[in-house]
Design an enzyme around this catalytic site. Sequence first.
Site, mmCIF file in Angstrom:
data_model
loop_
_atom_site.group_PDB
_atom_site.id
_atom_site.type_symbol
_atom_site.label_atom_id
_atom_site.label_comp_id
_atom_site.label_asym_id
_atom_site.label_seq_id
_atom_site.Cartn_x
_atom_site.Cartn_y
_atom_site.Cartn_z
ATOM 1 N N SER A 194 1.222 -7.547 -0.839
ATOM 2 C CA SER A 194 1.896 -8.578 -0.033
ATOM 3 C C SER A 194 0.987 -9.742 0.349
ATOM 4 O O SER A 194 1.475 -10.764 0.838
ATOM 5 C CB SER A 194 2.563 -7.974 1.204
ATOM 6 N N THR A 245 1.616 -4.285 4.305
ATOM 7 C CA THR A 245 1.429 -4.591 5.732
ATOM 8 C C THR A 245 0.921 -6.020 5.968
ATOM 9 O O THR A 245 1.139 -6.586 7.031
ATOM 10 C CB THR A 245 0.414 -3.620 6.375
ATOM 11 N N ASP A 246 0.220 -6.592 4.969
ATOM 12 C CA ASP A 246 -0.538 -7.823 5.246
ATOM 13 C C ASP A 246 0.327 -9.018 5.629
ATOM 14 O O ASP A 246 -0.092 -9.840 6.454
ATOM 15 C CB ASP A 246 -1.429 -8.178 4.042
ATOM 16 N N THR A 286 0.830 -1.214 0.000
ATOM 17 C CA THR A 286 0.000 0.000 0.000
ATOM 18 C C THR A 286 0.858 1.253 0.000
ATOM 19 O O THR A 286 0.455 2.302 -0.508
ATOM 20 C CB THR A 286 -0.923 -0.026 1.239
HETATM 21 C C1 SIN Z 1 -0.261 -5.240 1.047
HETATM 22 O O1 SIN Z 1 -0.067 -5.893 2.072
HETATM 23 O O2 SIN Z 1 0.531 -5.240 0.088
HETATM 24 C C2 SIN Z 1 -1.509 -4.431 0.902
HETATM 25 C C3 SIN Z 1 -2.001 -3.920 2.189
HETATM 26 C C4 SIN Z 1 -1.072 -2.958 2.859
HETATM 27 O O3 SIN Z 1 0.086 -2.762 2.495
HETATM 28 O O4 SIN Z 1 -1.555 -2.333 3.835
#
Ligand code: SIN
Length: 334
Positions: A79, A112-113, A31
């Site tokens: 991710s 983050t995921d 993100t």
């Molecule tokens: C991801 O994990 O690539 C999408 C969600 C995020 O980064 O918050």
Amino acid sequence: MKTQYLYFYPVFEGSQVQTQKNIVVLGTGGTIAGVAASGSDHTAYVAAQLGLDQLVSAVPQLAAWGDRLQLEQVAQLDSKDMDHATWQTLARRCAAWLAQPQVGAIVITHGTDTLEETAWFLQSVLAPTKPVILTCAMRPATALSPDGPQNLLDAMSVAADPRASLQAPGAVLAVCAGRIHAAEHVSKVHPYRLDAFSSGEHGDLGWVQDGRPRWAAAAMAPAQAHPHAQQALSRPVSQWPWVDVMHSHAGVDARRVTALARAGLHGLVIAGTGNGTVHSALQTSLQQVQGLTVRLSSRCALGQIVGEPATWVPAPRGLNPYKARISLMLDLMA
Ligand code: SIN
């Protein structure tokens, strides 16, 4: 009478002297590199759209680094789609950069995921002697008030702090929302808010305040690489053991165990209820299959299994099921 509470933190200020060495930023998507149609869209966006140079140019303070900031786009993905091949490439690129004497630290931009899984994988295979810091964002880069630029700057300040590798030797760190977390303890605990990560009962390693890290705890014990780290770096990922996570829950259908075992599963981490308890249907099925290595962890967000379960060996270090999966996969790489 008014009760007074005294909180004492053994806080170490980060050094004012920043490393004179280069810092390498590796991009993997997420993100932090996401783009939405409008500045008010926080959830309807596409992750992994902007290149690392665009992320860096959104942080004017990084211009001062000049040639000492080196960028490499290693991957460009959401991710949730992270895979073993990308992990292996990322770990190899980290190892190659870290081996260069003029490189002082690595910052990795990541979604983050699955950030906690990548962080634990990298720590397990690298146990780096120089700081390796993952950072991320909860809002896309196009948001009216994106969190990515500040998180990237904060991660850079931790990477540049000579204290980082003294506080957490061999550890991979994550910096998000001004908090510094250890790979071993961090997990994503919220699907939306900016401060989405927690180190649970272990607490944060520190914070970044006004551009300077403030270390909150005594130094961690040095982290060691997994004994099979070299295999993870060199063996084709198609030959990595197949290890899965299965949750025990009300009404669980134990046919999944036999189906997976027949399909060739090598290892299974059970995310047990409470203190690592497992539904009797699942337990019976697991006891019947041959040649499957089972580790036990807990679905609980906090704490770890207490005592010695009579059934299966608990995951090491109280790891959550997803990090325990990585450790079991490495165990089975003998
Ligand atoms: C991801 O994990 O690539 C999408 C969600 C995020 O980064 O918050």
